[in-house]
Design a protein around this motif. Sequence first.
Motif, PDB file in Angstrom:
ATOM      1  N   ARG A 155      -6.127  -4.293  12.066  1.00 14.96           N
ATOM      2  CA  ARG A 155      -6.280  -3.452  10.867  1.00 14.96           C
ATOM      3  C   ARG A 155      -4.966  -3.343  10.097  1.00 14.96           C
ATOM      4  NH1 ARG A 155      -9.558   0.088  14.382  1.00 14.96           N
ATOM      5  NH2 ARG A 155     -11.720  -0.271  13.800  1.00 14.96           N
ATOM      6  N   GLU A 156      -3.867  -3.181  10.838  1.00 16.91           N
ATOM      7  CA  GLU A 156      -2.558  -3.103  10.184  1.00 16.91           C
ATOM      8  C   GLU A 156      -2.248  -4.404   9.447  1.00 16.91           C
ATOM      9  OE1 GLU A 156       0.183  -2.122  13.301  1.00 16.91           O
ATOM     10  OE2 GLU A 156      -0.588  -0.073  13.494  1.00 16.91           O
ATOM     11  N   ARG A 157      -2.539  -5.517  10.060  1.00 12.94           N
ATOM     12  CA  ARG A 157      -2.304  -6.804   9.416  1.00 12.94           C
ATOM     13  C   ARG A 157      -3.184  -6.974   8.182  1.00 12.94           C
ATOM     14  NH1 ARG A 157      -1.788 -10.819  14.660  1.00 12.94           N
ATOM     15  NH2 ARG A 157       0.214 -10.009  15.357  1.00 12.94           N
ATOM     16  N   MET A 158      -4.433  -6.510   8.274  1.00 13.10           N
ATOM     17  CA  MET A 158      -5.346  -6.599   7.138  1.00 13.10           C
ATOM     18  C   MET A 158      -4.849  -5.716   5.992  1.00 13.10           C
ATOM     19  SD  MET A 158      -8.998  -6.729   9.151  1.00 13.10           S
ATOM     20  CE  MET A 158      -9.969  -6.507   7.695  1.00 13.10           C
ATOM     21  N   ASP A 159      -4.348  -4.515   6.309  1.00 14.81           N
ATOM     22  CA  ASP A 159      -3.807  -3.640   5.278  1.00 14.81           C
ATOM     23  C   ASP A 159      -2.586  -4.279   4.611  1.00 14.81           C
ATOM     24  OD1 ASP A 159      -5.725  -1.720   5.702  1.00 14.81           O
ATOM     25  OD2 ASP A 159      -4.473  -0.458   6.992  1.00 14.81           O
ATOM     26  N   THR A 160      -1.721  -4.864   5.436  1.00 14.34           N
ATOM     27  CA  THR A 160      -0.533  -5.531   4.892  1.00 14.34           C
ATOM     28  C   THR A 160      -0.950  -6.692   3.998  1.00 14.34           C
ATOM     29  OG1 THR A 160       0.709  -4.941   6.873  1.00 14.34           O
ATOM     30  CG2 THR A 160       1.613  -6.702   5.509  1.00 14.34           C
ATOM     31  N   LEU A 161      -1.892  -7.465   4.426  1.00 10.28           N
ATOM     32  CA  LEU A 161      -2.380  -8.590   3.636  1.00 10.28           C
ATOM     33  C   LEU A 161      -3.001  -8.098   2.328  1.00 10.28           C
ATOM     34  CD1 LEU A 161      -2.851 -11.630   3.461  1.00 10.28           C
ATOM     35  CD2 LEU A 161      -5.015 -11.277   4.681  1.00 10.28           C
ATOM     36  N   SER A 162      -3.748  -7.014   2.401  1.00  8.83           N
ATOM     37  CA  SER A 162      -4.362  -6.461   1.193  1.00  8.83           C
ATOM     38  C   SER A 162      -3.295  -5.995   0.211  1.00  8.83           C
ATOM     39  CB  SER A 162      -5.281  -5.302   1.580  1.00  8.83           C
ATOM     40  OG  SER A 162      -5.853  -4.729   0.447  1.00  8.83           O
ATOM     41  N   GLU A 163      -2.269  -5.337   0.715  1.00 13.54           N
ATOM     42  CA  GLU A 163      -1.174  -4.888  -0.142  1.00 13.54           C
ATOM     43  C   GLU A 163      -0.458  -6.078  -0.786  1.00 13.54           C
ATOM     44  OE1 GLU A 163       1.317  -2.421   2.275  1.00 13.54           O
ATOM     45  OE2 GLU A 163      -0.255  -0.887   2.510  1.00 13.54           O
ATOM     46  N   LEU A 164      -0.225  -7.126   0.000  1.00 12.31           N
ATOM     47  CA  LEU A 164       0.414  -8.316  -0.546  1.00 12.31           C
ATOM     48  C   LEU A 164      -0.448  -8.974  -1.620  1.00 12.31           C
ATOM     49  CD1 LEU A 164       1.899  -9.948   2.676  1.00 12.31           C
ATOM     50  CD2 LEU A 164       3.162  -8.866   0.806  1.00 12.31           C
ATOM     51  N   MET A 165      -1.745  -9.017  -1.403  1.00 11.44           N
ATOM     52  CA  MET A 165      -2.659  -9.595  -2.401  1.00 11.44           C
ATOM     53  C   MET A 165      -2.633  -8.765  -3.691  1.00 11.44           C
ATOM     54  SD  MET A 165      -4.111 -12.362  -1.354  1.00 11.44           S
ATOM     55  CE  MET A 165      -5.541 -12.481  -2.396  1.00 11.44           C
ATOM     56  N   ASP A 166      -2.655  -7.442  -3.534  1.00 10.39           N
ATOM     57  CA  ASP A 166      -2.587  -6.571  -4.709  1.00 10.39           C
ATOM     58  C   ASP A 166      -1.303  -6.818  -5.491  1.00 10.39           C
ATOM     59  OD1 ASP A 166      -5.001  -5.465  -4.009  1.00 10.39           O
ATOM     60  OD2 ASP A 166      -4.155  -3.591  -3.222  1.00 10.39           O
ATOM     61  N   GLU A 167      -0.200  -6.898  -4.765  1.00 10.78           N
ATOM     62  CA  GLU A 167       1.088  -7.123  -5.414  1.00 10.78           C
ATOM     63  C   GLU A 167       1.117  -8.474  -6.118  1.00 10.78           C
ATOM     64  OE1 GLU A 167       5.704  -7.614  -4.034  1.00 10.78           O
ATOM     65  OE2 GLU A 167       4.433  -6.244  -2.893  1.00 10.78           O
ATOM     66  N   LEU A 168       0.599  -9.511  -5.477  1.00 16.56           N
ATOM     67  CA  LEU A 168       0.550 -10.828  -6.105  1.00 16.56           C
ATOM     68  C   LEU A 168      -0.305 -10.820  -7.361  1.00 16.56           C
ATOM     69  CD1 LEU A 168       0.271 -13.279  -3.074  1.00 16.56           C
ATOM     70  CD2 LEU A 168       2.148 -13.117  -4.711  1.00 16.56           C
ATOM     71  N   MET A 169      -1.427 -10.159  -7.301  1.00 12.31           N
ATOM     72  CA  MET A 169      -2.319 -10.108  -8.456  1.00 12.31           C
ATOM     73  C   MET A 169      -1.677  -9.339  -9.610  1.00 12.31           C
ATOM     74  SD  MET A 169      -5.950  -9.702  -6.546  1.00 12.31           S
ATOM     75  CE  MET A 169      -6.927  -9.782  -8.016  1.00 12.31           C
ATOM     76  N   LEU A 170      -0.968  -8.255  -9.275  1.00  9.97           N
ATOM     77  CA  LEU A 170      -0.287  -7.488 -10.319  1.00  9.97           C
ATOM     78  C   LEU A 170       0.831  -8.308 -10.958  1.00  9.97           C
ATOM     79  CD1 LEU A 170      -0.104  -3.923  -8.756  1.00  9.97           C
ATOM     80  CD2 LEU A 170      -1.466  -4.650 -10.721  1.00  9.97           C
ATOM     81  N   ARG A 171       1.575  -9.061 -10.148  1.00 12.75           N
ATOM     82  CA  ARG A 171       2.644  -9.910 -10.685  1.00 12.75           C
ATOM     83  C   ARG A 171       2.062 -10.995 -11.587  1.00 12.75           C
ATOM     84  NH1 ARG A 171       6.807 -11.104  -5.716  1.00 12.75           N
ATOM     85  NH2 ARG A 171       7.547  -8.965  -5.504  1.00 12.75           N
ATOM     86  N   GLN A 172       0.978 -11.586 -11.125  1.00 11.54           N
ATOM     87  CA  GLN A 172       0.371 -12.637 -11.939  1.00 11.54           C
ATOM     88  C   GLN A 172      -0.175 -12.057 -13.237  1.00 11.54           C
ATOM     89  OE1 GLN A 172      -2.734 -14.806 -10.018  1.00 11.54           O
ATOM     90  NE2 GLN A 172      -2.983 -16.242 -11.710  1.00 11.54           N
ATOM     91  N   ALA A 173      -0.782 -10.873 -13.147  1.00  9.61           N
ATOM     92  CA  ALA A 173      -1.336 -10.253 -14.353  1.00  9.61           C
ATOM     93  C   ALA A 173      -0.225  -9.896 -15.326  1.00  9.61           C
ATOM     94  CB  ALA A 173      -2.133  -9.017 -13.967  1.00  9.61           C
ATOM     95  N   SER A 174       0.892  -9.414 -14.801  1.00 17.38           N
ATOM     96  CA  SER A 174       1.991  -9.061 -15.700  1.00 17.38           C
ATOM     97  C   SER A 174       2.638 -10.299 -16.303  1.00 17.38           C
ATOM     98  CB  SER A 174       3.019  -8.198 -14.979  1.00 17.38           C
ATOM     99  OG  SER A 174       3.636  -8.930 -13.955  1.00 17.38           O
ATOM    100  N   SER A 175       2.709 -11.377 -15.550  1.00 17.10           N
ATOM    101  CA  SER A 175       3.290 -12.606 -16.090  1.00 17.10           C
ATOM    102  C   SER A 175       2.358 -13.258 -17.100  1.00 17.10           C
ATOM    103  CB  SER A 175       3.654 -13.570 -14.969  1.00 17.10           C
ATOM    104  OG  SER A 175       2.474 -14.060 -14.362  1.00 17.10           O
TER     105      SER A 175
END
Length: 142
Positions: A103-123
């Motif tokens: 679960r911790e790994r899944m949460d970390t992965l979800s956070e990383l995906m969110d961050e990547l999507m936000l970076r891509q959206a901002s770029s």
Amino acid sequence: EDRSGGMREEILQAMDEKVAVCREPLSSAKEDRSGVLLKRCDELDARLASQKVHVEAHEQRFSSFAERLEGLQQEVFDLLHQGAQKRREELLAEVDGQMRVLRERMDTLSELMDELMLRQASSDGRKGRFMRSALPRLSEEF
């Protein structure tokens, strides 16, 4: 136990019948042998009594052995049950730990995906299109 008790009773009854036949009144023609026959009947009666004592002693030993065996069987069953219960608890604890890590790994992965999507959206200049609230957390589904 019922079978051996029934067989025991049959043997004792047959021996009693033989003793009774030996003790029946003798005819006058056989009176000269009556002393010998009575002696033999008395010997047979004594042997029968001795056999009865032996049979009863063996019966008591077998009953005692069966009781001890049942007690040991119950002890073994209890020990096996306790061992199985302990192993089950160990396995459940291990699975819980592994699920927590997953679960911790899944949460970390979800956070990383969110961050990547936000970076891509901002770029790309499309801010707000991919908001964090729009994506469910992976661990929430479990």
